[in-house]
Enzyme design. Sequence first.
Site, PDB file in Angstrom:
ATOM      1  N   ASP A   1       0.850  -1.189   0.000  1.00 49.54           N
ATOM      2  CA  ASP A   1       0.000   0.000   0.000  1.00 49.54           C
ATOM      3  C   ASP A   1       0.888   1.242   0.000  1.00 49.54           C
ATOM      4  O   ASP A   1       1.857   1.323   0.755  1.00 49.54           O
ATOM      5  CB  ASP A   1      -0.904  -0.019   1.240  1.00 49.54           C
ATOM      6  CG  ASP A   1      -2.017   1.004   1.167  1.00 49.54           C
ATOM      7  OD1 ASP A   1      -1.702   2.218   1.058  1.00 49.54           O
ATOM      8  OD2 ASP A   1      -3.188   0.619   1.231  1.00 49.54           O
TER       9      ASP A   1
ATOM     10  N   GLN B   1     -15.220   2.638   1.173  1.00 53.33           N
ATOM     11  CA  GLN B   1     -14.316   2.358   0.050  1.00 53.33           C
ATOM     12  C   GLN B   1     -13.887   3.677  -0.587  1.00 53.33           C
ATOM     13  O   GLN B   1     -14.723   4.457  -1.037  1.00 53.33           O
ATOM     14  CB  GLN B   1     -15.030   1.464  -0.968  1.00 53.33           C
ATOM     15  CG  GLN B   1     -14.166   1.008  -2.119  1.00 53.33           C
ATOM     16  CD  GLN B   1     -14.974   0.195  -3.121  1.00 53.33           C
ATOM     17  OE1 GLN B   1     -16.081   0.578  -3.489  1.00 53.33           O
ATOM     18  NE2 GLN B   1     -14.434  -0.928  -3.543  1.00 53.33           N
TER      19      GLN B   1
ATOM     20  N   HIS C   1     -10.730  -4.144  -3.357  1.00 54.25           N
ATOM     21  CA  HIS C   1      -9.389  -4.359  -2.801  1.00 54.25           C
ATOM     22  C   HIS C   1      -9.500  -4.882  -1.382  1.00 54.25           C
ATOM     23  O   HIS C   1     -10.374  -4.495  -0.630  1.00 54.25           O
ATOM     24  CB  HIS C   1      -8.518  -3.105  -2.868  1.00 54.25           C
ATOM     25  CG  HIS C   1      -9.093  -1.859  -2.273  1.00 54.25           C
ATOM     26  ND1 HIS C   1     -10.140  -1.159  -2.846  1.00 54.25           N
ATOM     27  CD2 HIS C   1      -8.755  -1.175  -1.162  1.00 54.25           C
ATOM     28  CE1 HIS C   1     -10.413  -0.087  -2.112  1.00 54.25           C
ATOM     29  NE2 HIS C   1      -9.592  -0.087  -1.066  1.00 54.25           N
TER      30      HIS C   1
ATOM     31  N   HIS D   1      -7.476  -5.271   2.092  1.00 60.13           N
ATOM     32  CA  HIS D   1      -6.358  -4.795   2.894  1.00 60.13           C
ATOM     33  C   HIS D   1      -5.869  -5.930   3.787  1.00 60.13           C
ATOM     34  O   HIS D   1      -6.676  -6.600   4.432  1.00 60.13           O
ATOM     35  CB  HIS D   1      -6.798  -3.658   3.826  1.00 60.13           C
ATOM     36  CG  HIS D   1      -7.175  -2.402   3.143  1.00 60.13           C
ATOM     37  ND1 HIS D   1      -6.289  -1.370   2.920  1.00 60.13           N
ATOM     38  CD2 HIS D   1      -8.372  -1.984   2.642  1.00 60.13           C
ATOM     39  CE1 HIS D   1      -6.911  -0.380   2.324  1.00 60.13           C
ATOM     40  NE2 HIS D   1      -8.180  -0.726   2.138  1.00 60.13           N
TER      41      HIS D   1
END
Length: 135
Positions: free
Chosen positions: A29, A90, A96, A98
Amino acid sequence: MDCIFCKIIAKEIPCKILGESASSISFLDAFPLAKGHVLVIPKNHHQKIQDMSDAENTDLFSFVHKMISKVDSISGATLVAVHNGKEAGQEVPHVHVHLVPRSSNDSASAIHSMFDGTLKLSDSELNELYEKLKI
């Protein structure tokens, strides 16, 4: 399309790619919440999990399964989080997952800390939800 994740997949934006599968990709990230914060995303653009095909969904979560052992090796515990839609928090409208290493002395807390309090539901409300959600 002006999706940052689609640009990463197209290699238009540099990032630290950790691995790829047939339909998914994983990378560090760019704005990590902890050392080792990883994202796993489908290569095809979908805003919500339910928009993905069964094959893409299986590939994505199989890849999450592979990556979580790596992330877990950093601190021994990993938060797995998906914000499924704008109203769920989001920020990038592309599915996605995490993977965030957690430790007892980080600044985060349990999921219940994200909300003002525990919701109180009547028996009829619980039964209505039960009927609506059961498979």
